[in-house]
Design an enzyme around this catalytic site. Structure first.
Site, PDB file in Angstrom:
ATOM      1  N   CYS A   1       1.868   0.220  -8.557  1.00 29.66           N
ATOM      2  CA  CYS A   1       2.943   0.754  -7.704  1.00 29.66           C
ATOM      3  C   CYS A   1       4.209   1.027  -8.515  1.00 29.66           C
ATOM      4  O   CYS A   1       4.925   1.987  -8.255  1.00 29.66           O
ATOM      5  CB  CYS A   1       3.233  -0.200  -6.554  1.00 29.66           C
ATOM      6  SG  CYS A   1       3.564  -1.884  -7.103  1.00 29.66           S
TER       7      CYS A   1
ATOM      8  N   VAL B   1       1.048   4.674   5.207  1.00 28.97           N
ATOM      9  CA  VAL B   1       0.520   3.598   6.057  1.00 28.97           C
ATOM     10  C   VAL B   1       1.636   2.594   6.369  1.00 28.97           C
ATOM     11  O   VAL B   1       1.700   2.058   7.477  1.00 28.97           O
ATOM     12  CB  VAL B   1      -0.719   2.928   5.410  1.00 28.97           C
ATOM     13  CG1 VAL B   1      -1.165   1.719   6.210  1.00 28.97           C
ATOM     14  CG2 VAL B   1      -1.852   3.934   5.306  1.00 28.97           C
TER      15      VAL B   1
ATOM     16  N   GLY C   1       0.824  -1.207   0.000  1.00 28.67           N
ATOM     17  CA  GLY C   1       0.000   0.000   0.000  1.00 28.67           C
ATOM     18  C   GLY C   1       0.851   1.246   0.000  1.00 28.67           C
ATOM     19  O   GLY C   1       1.972   1.244  -0.525  1.00 28.67           O
TER      20      GLY C   1
ATOM     21  N   GLU D   1       5.599  -3.525   0.858  1.00 25.40           N
ATOM     22  CA  GLU D   1       5.723  -3.261  -0.588  1.00 25.40           C
ATOM     23  C   GLU D   1       4.947  -1.971  -0.830  1.00 25.40           C
ATOM     24  O   GLU D   1       3.718  -1.959  -0.772  1.00 25.40           O
ATOM     25  CB  GLU D   1       5.141  -4.454  -1.368  1.00 25.40           C
ATOM     26  CG  GLU D   1       5.703  -4.554  -2.768  1.00 25.40           C
ATOM     27  CD  GLU D   1       4.892  -3.770  -3.774  1.00 25.40           C
ATOM     28  OE1 GLU D   1       5.195  -2.566  -3.941  1.00 25.40           O
ATOM     29  OE2 GLU D   1       3.984  -4.340  -4.385  1.00 25.40           O
TER      30      GLU D   1
HETATM   31  P1  NDP Z   1      -3.451   2.636   1.947  1.00 25.72           P
HETATM   32  O1  NDP Z   1      -2.018   2.439   2.106  1.00 25.72           O
HETATM   33  O2  NDP Z   1      -4.174   3.565   2.863  1.00 25.72           O
HETATM   34  O3  NDP Z   1      -4.244   1.243   2.044  1.00 25.72           O
HETATM   35  C1  NDP Z   1      -3.694  -0.025   1.841  1.00 25.72           C
HETATM   36  C2  NDP Z   1      -4.262  -0.999   2.864  1.00 25.72           C
HETATM   37  O4  NDP Z   1      -3.858  -0.623   4.176  1.00 25.72           O
HETATM   38  C3  NDP Z   1      -5.791  -1.016   2.903  1.00 25.72           C
HETATM   39  O5  NDP Z   1      -6.229  -2.316   3.175  1.00 25.72           O
HETATM   40  C4  NDP Z   1      -6.076  -0.082   4.058  1.00 25.72           C
HETATM   41  O6  NDP Z   1      -7.348  -0.198   4.626  1.00 25.72           O
HETATM   42  C5  NDP Z   1      -4.986  -0.484   5.027  1.00 25.72           C
HETATM   43  N1  NDP Z   1      -4.721   0.503   6.084  1.00 25.72           N
HETATM   44  C6  NDP Z   1      -4.916   1.837   6.053  1.00 25.72           C
HETATM   45  N2  NDP Z   1      -4.543   2.402   7.228  1.00 25.72           N
HETATM   46  C7  NDP Z   1      -4.116   1.396   8.030  1.00 25.72           C
HETATM   47  C8  NDP Z   1      -3.613   1.322   9.362  1.00 25.72           C
HETATM   48  N3  NDP Z   1      -3.485   2.407  10.125  1.00 25.72           N
HETATM   49  N4  NDP Z   1      -3.269   0.125   9.864  1.00 25.72           N
HETATM   50  C9  NDP Z   1      -3.386  -0.995   9.109  1.00 25.72           C
HETATM   51  N5  NDP Z   1      -3.872  -0.991   7.850  1.00 25.72           N
HETATM   52  C10 NDP Z   1      -4.218   0.178   7.305  1.00 25.72           C
HETATM   53  O7  NDP Z   1      -3.738   3.045   0.451  1.00 25.72           O
HETATM   54  P2  NDP Z   1      -4.999   3.842  -0.102  1.00 25.72           P
HETATM   55  O8  NDP Z   1      -5.967   2.849  -0.511  1.00 25.72           O
HETATM   56  O9  NDP Z   1      -5.522   4.871   0.838  1.00 25.72           O
HETATM   57  O10 NDP Z   1      -4.342   4.594  -1.328  1.00 25.72           O
HETATM   58  C11 NDP Z   1      -3.632   5.805  -1.084  1.00 25.72           C
HETATM   59  C12 NDP Z   1      -2.417   5.889  -1.940  1.00 25.72           C
HETATM   60  O11 NDP Z   1      -1.544   4.813  -1.630  1.00 25.72           O
HETATM   61  C13 NDP Z   1      -2.665   5.739  -3.435  1.00 25.72           C
HETATM   62  O12 NDP Z   1      -3.098   6.904  -4.038  1.00 25.72           O
HETATM   63  C14 NDP Z   1      -1.310   5.310  -3.894  1.00 25.72           C
HETATM   64  O13 NDP Z   1      -0.492   6.449  -4.015  1.00 25.72           O
HETATM   65  C15 NDP Z   1      -0.811   4.434  -2.766  1.00 25.72           C
HETATM   66  N6  NDP Z   1      -1.047   2.994  -3.022  1.00 25.72           N
HETATM   67  C16 NDP Z   1       0.011   2.210  -3.318  1.00 25.72           C
HETATM   68  C17 NDP Z   1      -0.190   0.887  -3.632  1.00 25.72           C
HETATM   69  C18 NDP Z   1       0.931  -0.023  -3.969  1.00 25.72           C
HETATM   70  O14 NDP Z   1       0.705  -1.027  -4.649  1.00 25.72           O
HETATM   71  N7  NDP Z   1       2.129   0.218  -3.494  1.00 25.72           N
HETATM   72  C19 NDP Z   1      -1.531   0.292  -3.690  1.00 25.72           C
HETATM   73  C20 NDP Z   1      -2.573   1.188  -3.302  1.00 25.72           C
HETATM   74  C21 NDP Z   1      -2.312   2.486  -2.996  1.00 25.72           C
HETATM   75  P3  NDP Z   1      -8.605   0.600   4.021  1.00 25.72           P
HETATM   76  O15 NDP Z   1      -9.459  -0.461   3.531  1.00 25.72           O
HETATM   77  O16 NDP Z   1      -9.193   1.379   5.112  1.00 25.72           O
HETATM   78  O17 NDP Z   1      -8.114   1.523   2.958  1.00 25.72           O
END
Ligand code: NDP
Length: 490
Positions: A296, A244, A240, A262
């Site tokens: 990503c 986070v 993600g 990742e």
């Molecule tokens: P996040 O990093 O917020 O979410 C990824 C996962 O983490 C989701 O399941 C999310 O839950 C969970 N999460 C969020 N906060 C916490 C916490 N405090 N503790 C544990 N788990 C948590 O990504 P977003 O979906 O908000 O996207 C935001 C930005 O992140 C995107 O615009 C992009 O820039 C980046 N991103 C990068 C990715 C990658 O592959 N590296 C993939 C997706 C996003 P919840 O269901 O609440 O969102």
């Protein structure tokens, strides 16, 4: 069975509860959240929202399955056979999974059928073969000792995943964990819980013992955070955002969990004038616009050498003007909607920032249509390194073209970022290609290709793009603990 606007059958949404210890059920407080079709903005289903208590129940089930029962005593080779059976079962339900994924995420159904489902099956088969090939070493030590190492499952793995490749993220996390003998509790992204829940049911039907796989949807700060804090979880594997990722590393510190992250990127894609320009343009376009720009490792900073800069920008602009945005079920569609309103607004904010900060918006820059979270394929030219659109992860169909004139200059500029996930170099000069491959700080370097990913090749980030590696041997070893045994032979 219902059908979509193109006559394709849409599967009924049957799994909406938490999947814990082999059973679907409501959350402890009965709370649910809506999951939305991003192409139509309509609610698809209400899904149970896991509480602290539910996470605790799932972790206890995973712990029991790890320590007792059929999984705990299963031979590694039988674990491998079970992963093959799971792959077969996914193959039998491939079309329903693909359609469900498109409904929930807005990804093109053609991609889900041709890429996402096959990638899930291949990952299970790849790691199935690894299950009985995880072993230690015998070590020559001083004295009358027989010393050897064992690789044991790390334990209960908490897995937290995003929405850009919902089912691939699930299976790429499950496959190495299960092959190593771990049990898992996974929290899918709030935007896309449906295929994770369906996969839970498919795994149960394929014979995965109760408690080995648990799926607990919910939001990050509640459900995700409960998993990260839980003392019964031995490892967190997260994909993600960087922000986070930082929170997870901090929270996991109190119990010193193993953590693999990742995270995001702002990957440089470097086109030299001496390359095969048609191949570079075709793949550079795909490097950014594939999957609505929600990847990503997308090639979001396109560095082009002076001599061919105008030609490359022009060719990409022409592709954008012909690119078909629309219904992800339409076989003609090349780009679907962004995953939700939040991501749509974020991408539109960056587009406005790009315009305000003086980049030239060559194509796109606006919402597409008036229903669903669609954005026109957007190309910015004359982007400067200090602009927000060149520094921050946009995660949408917005490509930044930057001009360069010399290899050392572009290396310095490519590395001038907090990220380091991937990079690509396009040139016919093999010495230059390897010089850049050595100097660029990124976990993966592609030469004369983009997205040259393979399950056997480790993937992960330098700098703030991550910690540890997924896929390949590194990906499965990250689900093991190393134990040393010394026997006194005197
Ligand atoms: P996040 O990093 O917020 O979410 C990824 C996962 O983490 C989701 O399941 C999310 O839950 C969970 N999460 C969020 N906060 C916490 C916490 N405090 N503790 C544990 N788990 C948590 O990504 P977003 O979906 O908000 O996207 C935001 C930005 O992140 C995107 O615009 C992009 O820039 C980046 N991103 C990068 C990715 C990658 O592959 N590296 C993939 C997706 C996003 P919840 O269901 O609440 O969102």
């Amino acid at each position: 069975m219902a059908t979509d606007a193109h006559g394709a059958p849409t599967p009924p949404i049957t799994e909406t509860g938490l999947f814990i210890d082999g059973q679907f059920g409501p959350s402890s407080d009965g709370k649910t959240f809506p999951t939305i079709n991003p192409a139509t903005e309509e609610v698809l289903a209400e899904v149970s929202h896991g509480t602290d208590e539910d996470v605790d129940r799932a972790v206890r089930a995973a712990r029991r399955a790890l320590e007792d029962g059929p999984w705990a005593s299963m031979d590694a080779r039988d674990r491998g056979a079970l992963l093959h059976r799971l792959a077969d079962a996914i193959g039998r339900e491939a079309d329903d999974l693909a359609v469900l994924e498109t409904l929930d995420s807005g990804k093109r159904v053609a991609d889900c059928r041709s890429a996402d489902v096959p990638l899930c099956i291949e990952a299970l088969r790849y790691y199935a073969g690894y299950a009985d090939k995880i072993y230690g070493k015998t070590i020559p030590v001083r004295g009358p000792f027989f010393t050897y190492t064992r690789r044991e499952p790390v334990g209960v793995a908490g897995q937290i995943i995003p929405w850009n490749f919902p089912m691939v993220n699930v299976v790429w996390k499950w496959a190495p964990a299960l092959a190593a003998g771990c049990t898992v509790v996974i929290k899918p992204a709030e935007q896309t819980p449906l295929t994770a829940l369906r996969l839970g049911r498919i795994a149960r039907d394929a014979g995965v013992p109760d408690g080995v796989i648990n799926v607990v949807p919910g939001d990050g700060p509640t459900t995700g955070a409960a998993l990260v804090r839980h003392p019964g979880v031995d490892k967190i594997a997260f994909t993600g955002s960087c922000e986070v990722g930082q929170v997870i590393m901090r929270e996991a510190a109190s119990t010193l969990k193993r953590v693999t992250l990742e995270l995001g990127g702002k990957s440089p894609n470097i086109v030299f004038a001496d390359c095969d320009l048609d191949a570079a343009v075709t793949q550079s376009h795909n490097a950014l616009y594939w999957n609505q720009g929600q990847v990503c490792a997308s090639g979001s900073r396109l560095f082009v050498e002076d001599a061919v800069y105008d030609r490359v920008v022009d060719k990409i602009a022409r592709r954008n003007r012909a690119y078909k945005v629309g219904d992800p079920f339409d076989p003609e569609t090349e780009q679907g909607p962004q995953v939700d309103r939040v991501q749509f607004d974020k991408v539109m904010r960056y587009i406005e920032l790009g315009k305000q900060q003086g980049a030239e918006c060559v194509t796109g820059g606006r919402r597409w249509g008036d229903r669903g979270y669609f954005i026109e394929p957007t190309l910015f030219a004359d982007v400067r390194d200090d602009m927000a659109i060149a520094r921050e992860e946009i995660f949408g169909p917005v490509l930044c073209a930057l001009r360069f004139s010399d290899a050392d200059e572009v290396i310095a500029r490519a590395n001038d970022t907090t990220f380091g996930l991937a990079a690509a170099v396009w040139t016919r000069d093999i010495k230059k290609a390897h010089y850049l491959a050595r100097r660029i700080q990124a976990g993966t370097i592609w030469i004369n290709c983009y997205y040259g990913l393979d399950l056997a090749a480790p993937f992960g980030g330098y700098k703030m793009s991550g910690v540890g590696r997924e896929l390949g041997e590194e990906g499965i070893l990250a689900y093991t603990e190393l134990k040393t045994v010394a026997v006194n032979l005197a």
